[in-house]
Design a protein around this motif. Structure first.
Motif, short mmCIF file in Angstrom:
data_model
loop_
_atom_site.label_atom_id
_atom_site.label_comp_id
_atom_site.label_asym_id
_atom_site.label_seq_id
_atom_site.Cartn_x
_atom_site.Cartn_y
_atom_site.Cartn_z
N ASP A 177 -34.79 20.45 28.19
CA ASP A 177 -35.56 19.23 28.00
C ASP A 177 -35.28 18.60 26.64
O ASP A 177 -35.31 17.37 26.50
CB ASP A 177 -37.06 19.52 28.14
N SER A 178 -35.00 19.43 25.65
CA SER A 178 -34.77 18.93 24.29
C SER A 178 -33.45 18.19 24.17
O SER A 178 -33.29 17.34 23.28
CB SER A 178 -34.80 20.08 23.28
N ILE A 179 -32.49 18.50 25.03
CA ILE A 179 -31.19 17.83 24.95
C ILE A 179 -30.98 16.84 26.09
O ILE A 179 -29.92 16.22 26.19
CB ILE A 179 -30.03 18.86 24.94
N ASP A 180 -31.99 16.68 26.92
CA ASP A 180 -31.89 15.76 28.05
C ASP A 180 -31.73 14.32 27.55
O ASP A 180 -32.49 13.85 26.71
CB ASP A 180 -33.13 15.87 28.93
N GLY A 181 -30.73 13.65 28.07
CA GLY A 181 -30.53 12.25 27.71
C GLY A 181 -29.75 12.01 26.44
O GLY A 181 -29.58 10.86 26.02
N LEU A 182 -29.23 13.07 25.81
CA LEU A 182 -28.40 12.89 24.62
C LEU A 182 -27.08 12.23 25.01
O LEU A 182 -26.61 12.39 26.14
CB LEU A 182 -28.12 14.23 23.94
N PRO A 183 -26.45 11.52 24.09
CA PRO A 183 -25.13 10.93 24.38
C PRO A 183 -24.14 12.01 24.82
O PRO A 183 -24.17 13.15 24.33
CB PRO A 183 -24.73 10.30 23.05
N SER A 184 -23.26 11.66 25.72
CA SER A 184 -22.35 12.64 26.32
C SER A 184 -21.34 13.21 25.34
O SER A 184 -20.76 14.27 25.59
CB SER A 184 -21.61 12.01 27.51
N ASP A 185 -21.11 12.53 24.20
CA ASP A 185 -20.14 13.05 23.24
C ASP A 185 -20.79 13.89 22.15
O ASP A 185 -20.18 14.18 21.13
CB ASP A 185 -19.32 11.91 22.62
N MET A 186 -22.04 14.31 22.37
CA MET A 186 -22.69 15.24 21.46
C MET A 186 -22.65 16.62 22.08
O MET A 186 -23.21 16.86 23.16
CB MET A 186 -24.13 14.84 21.18
N THR A 187 -21.94 17.54 21.44
CA THR A 187 -21.76 18.90 21.97
C THR A 187 -22.87 19.80 21.46
O THR A 187 -23.16 19.83 20.25
CB THR A 187 -20.39 19.46 21.53
#
Length: 359
Positions: free
Chosen positions: A205-215
């Motif tokens: 849930d904490s990383i949901d919706g982050l930009p796709s180029d953030m690893t």
């Protein structure tokens, strides 16, 4: 998303380094570059504690310093205790963002910055250890929503400043990595399957919706303490769900620093995710490191499909037990291990090329 750079990553450190008081981040950066690293951190040299230094940057946490005693380890250590005093929220400029900006401004082009932080699951597990949260939140779901929202805002703040690689450091899984810990949880009335769901869901849930180029990397850690309790781990209980259900792009695994690791656990990790094998202690060196590392890589690769494993130290070097003879010793170890792993991969590429050319 796992880029080609991370998919091909051969070697990395956990990110913390021993440094004399007053050492500048610039010196840490230069030492990492001189040791052949392509992924850089600030060494965590400004953090009093690897986890609480992050947590106290969130609204709703109050700090208390304990200057003596024995907490988790057999040697005296100063520690910072945090108490939940209100609803958890992200500040507009979290200290992690300040850390990143300072490191970004001194990092040469061509290098990747890794921003580390304690995992949301680690934070949740610490809060649930104390029933104070029940005086502020009506249920766990409400608590989890606030934690995830605070992390997501902080991560997006990092992204806006140019951060593209974050490592979640996580000791919340440690009790389930050995038989005694599982027994302890069951005797305490813990519903372990529900507990696992909470840990996985809060991270996702904490990383949901982050930009796709953030690893996002997930470092699963048992702690770096010099205690018999922490000498051996077994991932067989947590692997089926942790690896299959996590939305992290990479895993750094704190493993046993000998050949007694069951790499069949990696079959639960979807192809396309990167795993870094933490099979080398920063405080000891195997008798024959090249053979030891190559053997482990070969065994692990049987379960990894097209994404070949990499190597890391099992824990960071900024260790409270001060097991390194001197801070400068770490750079010799980093440089040597990096050279060994690079040569193993070079030889592997030659053999693979020769095999393919004769097909």
């Amino acid at each position: 998303m796992l880029s080609d750079f991370f998919a091909a990553l051969m070697f990395d450190t956990i990110g913390s380094f021993a440094a004399p008081q007053g050492t500048s981040p610039d010196r840490i950066v230069k030492a990492q570059i001189a040791s052949g690293l392509k992924i850089l951190t600030d060494g965590h040299i400004h953090r009093k504690e690897w986890d609480n230094s992050f947590f106290k940057g969130l609204t709703g946490m109050e700090e208390t310093v304990i200057g003596s005693g024995h907490i988790y380890q057999e040697y005296p250590a100063m520690t910072t205790l945090l108490r939940l005093t209100g609803r958890i929220e992200a500040t507009d400029i979290h200290p992690a963002i300040v850390e990143f900006k300072a490191l970004r401004d001194i990092t040469p082009k061509g290098y990747t910055i890794k921003q580390t932080m304690p995992a949301p699951s680690h934070f949740l597990a610490k809060i649930l250890d104390d029933n104070i949260w029940k005086s502020i939140y009506s249920n766990q779901e409400e608590l989890c929503r606030d934690i995830a929202r605070a992390y997501r805002k902080t991560l997006l703040g990092l992204y806006s400043e140019g951060c593209r690689f974050v490592q979640f450091d996580d000791c919340s899984w440690e009790p389930m990595m050995y038989a005694g810990g599982i027994k302890y949880l069951l005797q305490g009335g813990t519903d372990i399957e529900r507990h696992i769901s909470l840990l996985i869901d809060i991270n996702n849930d904490s990383i949901d919706g982050l930009p796709s180029d953030m690893t996002i990397a997930h470092y699963v850690c048992r702690g770096s303490y010099d205690s018999p309790r922490y000498r051996r781990v077994d991932y067989s209980f947590i692997a089926p769900r942790l690896f299959a259900e996590s939305n992290a792009d990479m895993f750094y695994l704190d493993l046993n620093v000998d050949s007694d690791n069951d790499y069949s656990i990696l079959r639960y990790m979807p192809d396309g995710k990167k795993v870094m094998l933490g099979i080398v202690s920063p405080f000891d060196t195997p008798d024959n490191p090249s053979q030891f590392i190559e053997t482990n890589l070969n065994e692990a690769s049987l379960y990894r499909g097209s994404t070949y494993p990499g190597i890391s130290f099992r824990c960071g070097m900024n260790n409270p037990a001060s097991l390194l003879p001197s801070p400068e010793t770490q750079w010799t170890k980093v440089d040597r291990l990096n050279s060994i792993v690079t040569e193993i991969f070079r030889q592997h590429a030659i053999v693979q090329h020769n095999t393919e050319s004769h097909m």
